[in-house]
Design a protein around this motif. Structure first.
Motif, PDB file in Angstrom:
ATOM      1  N   SER A 119      -8.647  53.073 -29.604  1.00 29.42           N
ATOM      2  CA  SER A 119      -8.727  54.208 -28.678  1.00 29.42           C
ATOM      3  C   SER A 119      -9.836  53.992 -27.651  1.00 29.42           C
ATOM      4  O   SER A 119      -9.758  54.496 -26.540  1.00 29.42           O
ATOM      5  N   GLY A 120     -10.848  53.214 -28.017  1.00 25.64           N
ATOM      6  CA  GLY A 120     -11.912  52.893 -27.065  1.00 25.64           C
ATOM      7  C   GLY A 120     -11.433  51.983 -25.949  1.00 25.64           C
ATOM      8  O   GLY A 120     -12.013  51.956 -24.858  1.00 25.64           O
ATOM      9  N   LEU A 121     -10.355  51.243 -26.192  1.00 29.84           N
ATOM     10  CA  LEU A 121      -9.802  50.358 -25.160  1.00 29.84           C
ATOM     11  C   LEU A 121      -9.200  51.142 -24.004  1.00 29.84           C
ATOM     12  O   LEU A 121      -9.106  50.638 -22.887  1.00 29.84           O
ATOM     13  N   PHE A 122      -8.759  52.339 -24.272  1.00 28.69           N
ATOM     14  CA  PHE A 122      -8.115  53.127 -23.237  1.00 28.69           C
ATOM     15  C   PHE A 122      -9.081  54.074 -22.533  1.00 28.69           C
ATOM     16  O   PHE A 122      -8.661  54.906 -21.735  1.00 28.69           O
ATOM     17  N   ASP A 123     -10.341  53.933 -22.824  1.00 30.49           N
ATOM     18  CA  ASP A 123     -11.363  54.617 -22.054  1.00 30.49           C
ATOM     19  C   ASP A 123     -11.302  54.044 -20.644  1.00 30.49           C
ATOM     20  O   ASP A 123     -11.068  52.838 -20.459  1.00 30.49           O
ATOM     21  N   ASP A 124     -11.472  54.880 -19.619  1.00 27.65           N
ATOM     22  CA  ASP A 124     -11.275  54.444 -18.237  1.00 27.65           C
ATOM     23  C   ASP A 124     -12.102  53.209 -17.880  1.00 27.65           C
ATOM     24  O   ASP A 124     -11.565  52.237 -17.344  1.00 27.65           O
ATOM     25  N   LYS A 125     -13.386  53.227 -18.181  1.00 29.40           N
ATOM     26  CA  LYS A 125     -14.241  52.093 -17.817  1.00 29.40           C
ATOM     27  C   LYS A 125     -13.839  50.831 -18.564  1.00 29.40           C
ATOM     28  O   LYS A 125     -13.732  49.758 -17.976  1.00 29.40           O
ATOM     29  N   THR A 126     -13.594  50.938 -19.840  1.00 36.12           N
ATOM     30  CA  THR A 126     -13.222  49.781 -20.645  1.00 36.12           C
ATOM     31  C   THR A 126     -11.878  49.226 -20.201  1.00 36.12           C
ATOM     32  O   THR A 126     -11.713  48.010 -20.046  1.00 36.12           O
ATOM     33  N   PHE A 127     -10.929  50.110 -19.976  1.00 31.47           N
ATOM     34  CA  PHE A 127      -9.599  49.677 -19.560  1.00 31.47           C
ATOM     35  C   PHE A 127      -9.644  48.981 -18.203  1.00 31.47           C
ATOM     36  O   PHE A 127      -9.053  47.916 -18.021  1.00 31.47           O
ATOM     37  N   LEU A 128     -10.364  49.559 -17.234  1.00 29.39           N
ATOM     38  CA  LEU A 128     -10.473  48.944 -15.913  1.00 29.39           C
ATOM     39  C   LEU A 128     -11.203  47.609 -15.974  1.00 29.39           C
ATOM     40  O   LEU A 128     -10.865  46.672 -15.238  1.00 29.39           O
ATOM     41  N   ALA A 129     -12.190  47.507 -16.857  1.00 27.58           N
ATOM     42  CA  ALA A 129     -12.892  46.232 -17.027  1.00 27.58           C
ATOM     43  C   ALA A 129     -11.939  45.170 -17.582  1.00 27.58           C
ATOM     44  O   ALA A 129     -11.966  44.012 -17.150  1.00 27.58           O
ATOM     45  N   LEU A 130     -11.072  45.557 -18.534  1.00 28.47           N
ATOM     46  CA  LEU A 130     -10.082  44.616 -19.079  1.00 28.47           C
ATOM     47  C   LEU A 130      -9.078  44.180 -18.019  1.00 28.47           C
ATOM     48  O   LEU A 130      -8.728  43.002 -17.921  1.00 28.47           O
ATOM     49  N   VAL A 131      -8.618  45.124 -17.219  1.00 28.52           N
ATOM     50  CA  VAL A 131      -7.666  44.797 -16.158  1.00 28.52           C
ATOM     51  C   VAL A 131      -8.323  43.874 -15.125  1.00 28.52           C
ATOM     52  O   VAL A 131      -7.720  42.889 -14.676  1.00 28.52           O
ATOM     53  N   ASP A 132      -9.556  44.162 -14.764  1.00 29.13           N
ATOM     54  CA  ASP A 132     -10.284  43.332 -13.808  1.00 29.13           C
ATOM     55  C   ASP A 132     -10.466  41.916 -14.341  1.00 29.13           C
ATOM     56  O   ASP A 132     -10.261  40.936 -13.631  1.00 29.13           O
TER      57      ASP A 132
END
Length: 163
Positions: free
Chosen positions: A5-18
């Motif tokens: 669920s922490g992966l779908f946090d906005d900052k974490t998710f955007l960092a993964l996509v980046d």
């Protein structure tokens, strides 16, 4: 479950996509380098063979084919510059994209086969494409030049009218 669920946090998710975008751009850069090396080697061999072939007509279809191959390598090099510019600045440089598109259309015009003049819609479409890309490049370039000029000028000091 709480771990995911922490992966779908906005900052974490955007960092993964980046991070994924950057890794993909790096992989594309490596692949483009391999393609450029192979295409350049093939072009050199082709020109070398044509140069020493006594039957070569340098003003005919062979020259147009070689020019088309040179422009194809140039287009691939410009695409590599687009990808590396994205990696450096993390933005798509529209000027470079428009120049790449103009080069691709110019290549298409140069390698048009004989008899293409019998297809007026094709010629009209290519003409409209060239004019549109040129106008877009001019607009982007002129706005970039105006922006650079406004940044380089000193700020104006306005006097207070009450003084």
């Amino acid at each position: 479950m709480a771990r995911f669920s922490g992966l779908f946090d906005d900052k974490t998710f955007l960092a993964l996509v980046d991070r994924f975008e950057r890794q993909l751009a790096k992989a594309l850069s490596v692949l483009l380098c391999v393609v450029l090396i192979a295409a350049t080697t093939q072009l050199i061999i082709q020109v070398w063979q044509e140069f020493f072939n006594p039957d070569t007509g340098w003003l005919g279809n062979d020259l147009i084919r070689i020019l088309g191959d040179v422009l194809t390598v140039l287009i691939a090099l410009e695409v590599l510059q687009n990808v590396t510019a994205y990696l450096r600045h993390h933005v798509v440089q529209i000027e470079l994209v428009l120049l790449t598109a103009l080069t691709a259309v110019a290549r298409k015009v140069i390698v048009l086969p004989p008899g293409a003049e019998d297809k007026p819609l094709l010629l009209l479409g290519l003409g409209i494409t060239v004019v549109s890309l040129s106008a877009g490049y001019w607009l982007v370039r002129s706005s970039t030049l105006m922006e650079e000029a406004s940044r380089s000028r000193r700020a104006r000091v306005f006097r207070d009218p009450d003084q």
